[in-house]
Design an enzyme around this catalytic site. Structure first.
Site, PDB file in Angstrom:
ATOM      1  N   HIS A 114      -9.260   1.888   4.984  1.00 44.05           N
ATOM      2  CA  HIS A 114      -8.263   2.256   5.468  1.00 44.05           C
ATOM      3  C   HIS A 114      -8.512   2.791   6.200  1.00 44.05           C
ATOM      4  O   HIS A 114      -9.014   3.685   6.272  1.00 44.05           O
ATOM      5  CB  HIS A 114      -6.999   2.153   4.592  1.00 44.05           C
ATOM      6  N   SER A 146       3.561  -1.923  10.299  1.00 46.65           N
ATOM      7  CA  SER A 146       4.919  -2.345  10.387  1.00 46.65           C
ATOM      8  C   SER A 146       5.660  -3.331  10.078  1.00 46.65           C
ATOM      9  O   SER A 146       6.301  -3.767  10.661  1.00 46.65           O
ATOM     10  CB  SER A 146       5.070  -1.626  12.161  1.00 46.65           C
ATOM     11  N   ASN A 201       1.291  -1.270   0.087  1.00 50.40           N
ATOM     12  CA  ASN A 201       0.346  -0.283  -0.283  1.00 50.40           C
ATOM     13  C   ASN A 201       1.025   1.408  -0.239  1.00 50.40           C
ATOM     14  O   ASN A 201       1.999   0.981   0.866  1.00 50.40           O
ATOM     15  CB  ASN A 201      -0.732   0.070   1.488  1.00 50.40           C
ATOM     16  N   LYS A 232       0.639   4.059  -0.378  1.00 53.17           N
ATOM     17  CA  LYS A 232      -0.133   5.427   0.374  1.00 53.17           C
ATOM     18  C   LYS A 232       0.295   6.630  -0.552  1.00 53.17           C
ATOM     19  O   LYS A 232      -0.076   6.485  -2.130  1.00 53.17           O
ATOM     20  CB  LYS A 232      -0.138   5.975   1.776  1.00 53.17           C
ATOM     21  N   GLY A 254       2.818   2.320  10.964  1.00 55.54           N
ATOM     22  CA  GLY A 254       3.397   3.384  10.793  1.00 55.54           C
ATOM     23  C   GLY A 254       4.494   3.871  11.749  1.00 55.54           C
ATOM     24  O   GLY A 254       4.843   4.506  12.082  1.00 55.54           O
ATOM     25  N   GLU A 309      -6.402   5.348   8.111  1.00 58.11           N
ATOM     26  CA  GLU A 309      -6.275   6.306   7.062  1.00 58.11           C
ATOM     27  C   GLU A 309      -6.801   6.883   6.938  1.00 58.11           C
ATOM     28  O   GLU A 309      -7.783   8.703   7.007  1.00 58.11           O
ATOM     29  CB  GLU A 309      -4.669   6.846   6.286  1.00 58.11           C
ATOM     30  N   GLU A 313      -5.463  -4.755  10.405  1.00 56.63           N
ATOM     31  CA  GLU A 313      -4.460  -3.217  10.654  1.00 56.63           C
ATOM     32  C   GLU A 313      -4.639  -2.619  11.778  1.00 56.63           C
ATOM     33  O   GLU A 313      -5.187  -2.139  12.103  1.00 56.63           O
ATOM     34  CB  GLU A 313      -4.596  -2.773   8.907  1.00 56.63           C
TER      35      GLU A 313
END
Ligand code: 13P
Length: 255
Positions: free
Chosen positions: A98, A216, A13, A15, A176, A100, A170
């Site tokens: 996701h 991660s 991904n 991003k 991250g 985010e 996730e």
């Protein structure tokens, strides 16, 4: 529960990283390194990189995915991209829900569900992301959060359609941050997700769903995470932007 029944999938991904030129260069590094993979390999890239990425991976085993899509076929939705637009240029997968998008762009389980159904209807394969916040884990409600997301995000998705759905677990606190869930934590939640799918559908349908871990994941911890029964692959952020690291994760999934 037979892990071999399921397709192992490693997806990058990207991003909001890489211009089209940079995307081409990175994919030209990645494709030779993963050509013998014994798992599905996907790069999910920004919208403007999609056409270049599809061209750069033509004739290779790397599939291309988008990072979102809208649920309407067309219309007054400034800045959005439809499933038909993605399909026409040869996109196969799409990341949906996701964290985010949920955190920064107001994505809800209702909109994730609408996008998921639209993607499936268009013949795209959604990678539906679920995961708890750190605070939710600390309050010991991880299972409630995940159960709710799975139920709502897949609402009205048929058993037949489920065959084209990938779930990515996730944990938001691991994205991250360099903090990876331990392989036992990942296994525990991935197994819970499968149990939820068995409740909503049936055991056979649940056993066939690929469940990825993301957060991660890198070339150093992939082996251990992927050794777990219910961890069938990975959704990789940072490490997917470095060809050698991404290829090492693909290798770990190919064992
Ligand atoms: P990182 O691998 O950078 O933690 O990102 C994970 C992720 O969000 C993949 O979708």
């Amino acid at each position: 529960m037979d892990k071999a029944k399921r397709k192992a999938i490693i997806a990058g991904n990207w991003k909001m990283n890489k211009t089209p030129k940079e995307a081409k260069a990175l994919l030209e590094q990645i494709t030779p390194l993963v050509k013998d993979a014994d798992c599905e390999v996907i790069a999910c890239v920004p919208y403007v990189d999609l056409a270049t990425a599809i061209e750069a991976t033509a004739g290779t085993n790397v599939k291309i995915g988008a990072e979102n899509c809208h649920w309407a076929a067309n219309g007054a939705f400034t800045g959005e991209i439809s499933t038909g637009m993605l399909k026409e240029i040869g996109v196969e997968y799409v990341v949906l829900g996701h964290s985010e998008r949920r955190q920064y762009f107001g994505e809800t389980d209702e909109t994730v569900n609408k996008r998921t159904k639209a993607a499936l209807a268009a013949g795209l394969k959604p990678i539906v992301c679920v995961g708890e916040l750190l605070w939710e884990r600390e309050c010991d409600i991880t299972e409630e959060v995940i159960a709710r997301q799975i139920k709502l995000d897949l609402w009205d998705v048929t058993e037949e359609e489920l065959k084209n759905v990938v779930i990515a677990y996730e944990p938001v606190w691991a994205i991250g941050t360099g903090k990876t869930a331990t392989s036992d934590q990942a296994e525990e939640v991935c197994a819970f997700i499968r149990a939820q799918l068995a409740k909503l559908y049936n055991q056979d349908a649940a056993d066939a769903v690929t469940i990825q871990y993301g957060g991660s994941m890198n070339d150093g911890n992939a082996d251990e995470l992927l050794s777990k029964t219910n961890v069938d692959g990975g959704l990789i952020g940072g490490a997917s932007l470095v060809a050698e690291k991404f290829a090492a994760i693909v290798k770990a999934a190919s064992k």
